[in-house]
Design an enzyme around this catalytic site. Structure first.
Site, PDB file in Angstrom:
ATOM      1  N   LYS A  99      -9.464   0.219  -4.718  1.00  0.00           N
ATOM      2  CA  LYS A  99     -10.812   0.631  -5.121  1.00  0.00           C
ATOM      3  C   LYS A  99     -11.787  -0.535  -4.999  1.00  0.00           C
ATOM      4  O   LYS A  99     -12.915  -0.383  -4.504  1.00  0.00           O
ATOM      5  CB  LYS A  99     -10.791   1.159  -6.549  1.00  0.00           C
ATOM      6  CG  LYS A  99     -12.172   1.520  -7.107  1.00  0.00           C
ATOM      7  CD  LYS A  99     -12.824   2.636  -6.310  1.00  0.00           C
ATOM      8  CE  LYS A  99     -14.243   2.921  -6.815  1.00  0.00           C
ATOM      9  NZ  LYS A  99     -14.258   3.501  -8.170  1.00  0.00           N
ATOM     10  N   CYS A 143     -20.261   0.568  -9.467  1.00  0.00           N
ATOM     11  CA  CYS A 143     -19.152   0.254  -8.569  1.00  0.00           C
ATOM     12  C   CYS A 143     -19.480  -0.886  -7.610  1.00  0.00           C
ATOM     13  O   CYS A 143     -18.971  -1.986  -7.754  1.00  0.00           O
ATOM     14  CB  CYS A 143     -18.740   1.500  -7.792  1.00  0.00           C
ATOM     15  SG  CYS A 143     -17.948   2.762  -8.823  1.00  0.00           S
TER      16      CYS A 143
END
Length: 420
Positions: free
Chosen positions: A217, A271
């Site tokens: 990720k 993110c």
């Protein structure tokens, strides 16, 4: 013998990822209990309403709450699977990851755990966070065995399965995107994959362990961050050389193996603006390119602010009878990306805060996705587009669909998001 299905799931954290995930499981006729420390969020969800903006989420939440498959509470209760989707911020002004919310969630869930339960950490996390979560739970529940000590024979199964969705398309991508599964053991991975297959049509790809899943990720978002930094640096160079960066990128992208992204006021969201620093914190000497890209993108808001002040100076030079107090700024967009209400780590919001704090004249904000301005902008006023056209300087920061038809004759425009 087939593994039993999950009859009750608990989602800890009902924000931009947790609530859509809870709603998705509930839409499959599974009992879901959402847990959040925010009483307002809990009350809103239990009325069948939503406290965040995400296309189609309100329709699904209303249906599953009315049908009795989703309810929210502030206190964890027993379930067969627990998904933890809480924030992972920085510690103060440093870029060190802070796992306090993950730890708090783990300790809140620990008292209701029983043999056979599955714990999944969905929060985007630095490498090693899943193992740390398992240690905290093991310390709180010495009567249960965990994978780090008991391996496949553990009472509790633990995995990391990061979300990989785009705000604005969450309800679609939760279903269709491949899911990375990083269990602490093979049985942990099998259980997690079985859980997600309740609604995921993409492939559930099993990683060799939670650390690889965590790093996957972080790597995805760092890849995008590096490419955005390239575009942002190009925009600064083109400005110095008096070129149109969007024309340049359009021409360069005609090469069959070139796909330059679009520049903007910086990089936001929880993110892309955060995850690369988690890699840097894990390997500070080795992550040179990743660090540089973060520094380029973090510096872009100040470059935008300087451009706005230059525009104010030019306006005053052309109108010697005016002072800075007479100049009205109109800022278009506060969210970190188009057509959402999410202000987390938004460079547009940071730019607006600076301009409100420094500019002595009026500052108007046009942000169609929110109903009131954040407390960080006490002196600004939320305006509609029609009124904002009367401003002297127009600062286009976010490419919301409502801004695509802005009148190009309204006056001085500082456009850093895209051509209109």
């Amino acid at each position: 013998m087939a593994e039993p299905t999950f009859k009750k799931i608990s989602v800890i954290g009902l924000g931009y990822i947790g609530l859509p995930t809870a709603a998705m499981f509930a839409s499959r006729k599974i009992e879901v209990v959402g847990v959040d420390v925010n009483q307002h969020a809990v009350d809103t969800i239990n009325r069948g309403e939503v406290h965040i903006v995400e296309p189609d989420l309100d329709l699904v939440v209303r249906a599953v709450v009315n049908e009795g498959y989703l309810r929210a509470t502030t206190v964890p209760e027993p379930a067969e699977a627990f998904l933890i989707a809480v924030p992972t911020p920085f510690k103060g002004d440093h870029h060190e990851p802070d796992l306090k919310y993950i730890e708090a969630a783990a300790l809140a869930v620990a008292p209701v755990l029983k043999k056979g339960d599955l714990i999944i950490l969905e929060s985007t996390s630095p490498v090693g966070a899943t193992e740390a979560m398992a240690r905290w739970m093991a310390e709180a529940r010495p009567d249960l065995s965990f994978p780090q000590a008991a391996g496949e024979a553990a009472d509790i199964r633990v995995a990391h399965c990061p979300e990989r969705v785009l705000p604005g398309k969450v309800m679609q991508e939760l279903i269709t995107n491949d899911r990375v599964i990083g269990g602490m053991t093979e049985k942990c991975s099998e259980a997690a994959a079985r859980l997600y297959r309740n609604f995921v049509t993409g492939e559930c790809v099993v990683a060799s362990g939670p650390r690889v899943a965590e790093m996957a990720k972080l790597t995805e978002n760092s890849f995008r961050d590096v490419n955005i930094a390239f575009a942002n640096e190009l925009s600064i160079i083109c400005d110095k050389l008096d070129m149109d960066v969007w024309e340049l990128i359009s021409l360069a992208n005609r090469h069959p193996r070139v796909n330059i992204l679009q520049p903007g006021p910086g990089v936001g969201g929880h993110c892309i603006a955060v995850d690369p620093w988690f890699i840097v914190s894990s390997a500070p000497e080795e992550a040179q390119l990743i660090r540089t890209a973060r520094e380029v993108n973090d510096a872009k808001p100040q470059w935008v602010i300087n451009k706005v002040h230059a525009a104010i100076g030019a306006h005053l030079s052309a109108s010697p009878d005016k002072t800075a107090k007479d100049v009205t700024l109109a800022i278009y967009g506060l969210a970190f990306k188009p057509d959402i209400d999410d202000l987390r780590e938004s460079p547009a919001l940071a730019i607006a805060e600076d301009l409100v704090g420094r500019h002595v004249g009026a500052v108007w904000v046009v942000e169609p996705n929110i109903r009131e301005l954040p407390s960080a902008l006490p002196e600004a006023r939320l305006m509609d587009m029609g009124t904002a056209e009367k401003a002297d300087i127009h600062v286009l920061l976010v490419q919301h669909r409502e801004f695509s038809e802005i009148n190009q004759d309204i006056g001085a425009i500082v456009n850093v998001c895209s051509p209109t």
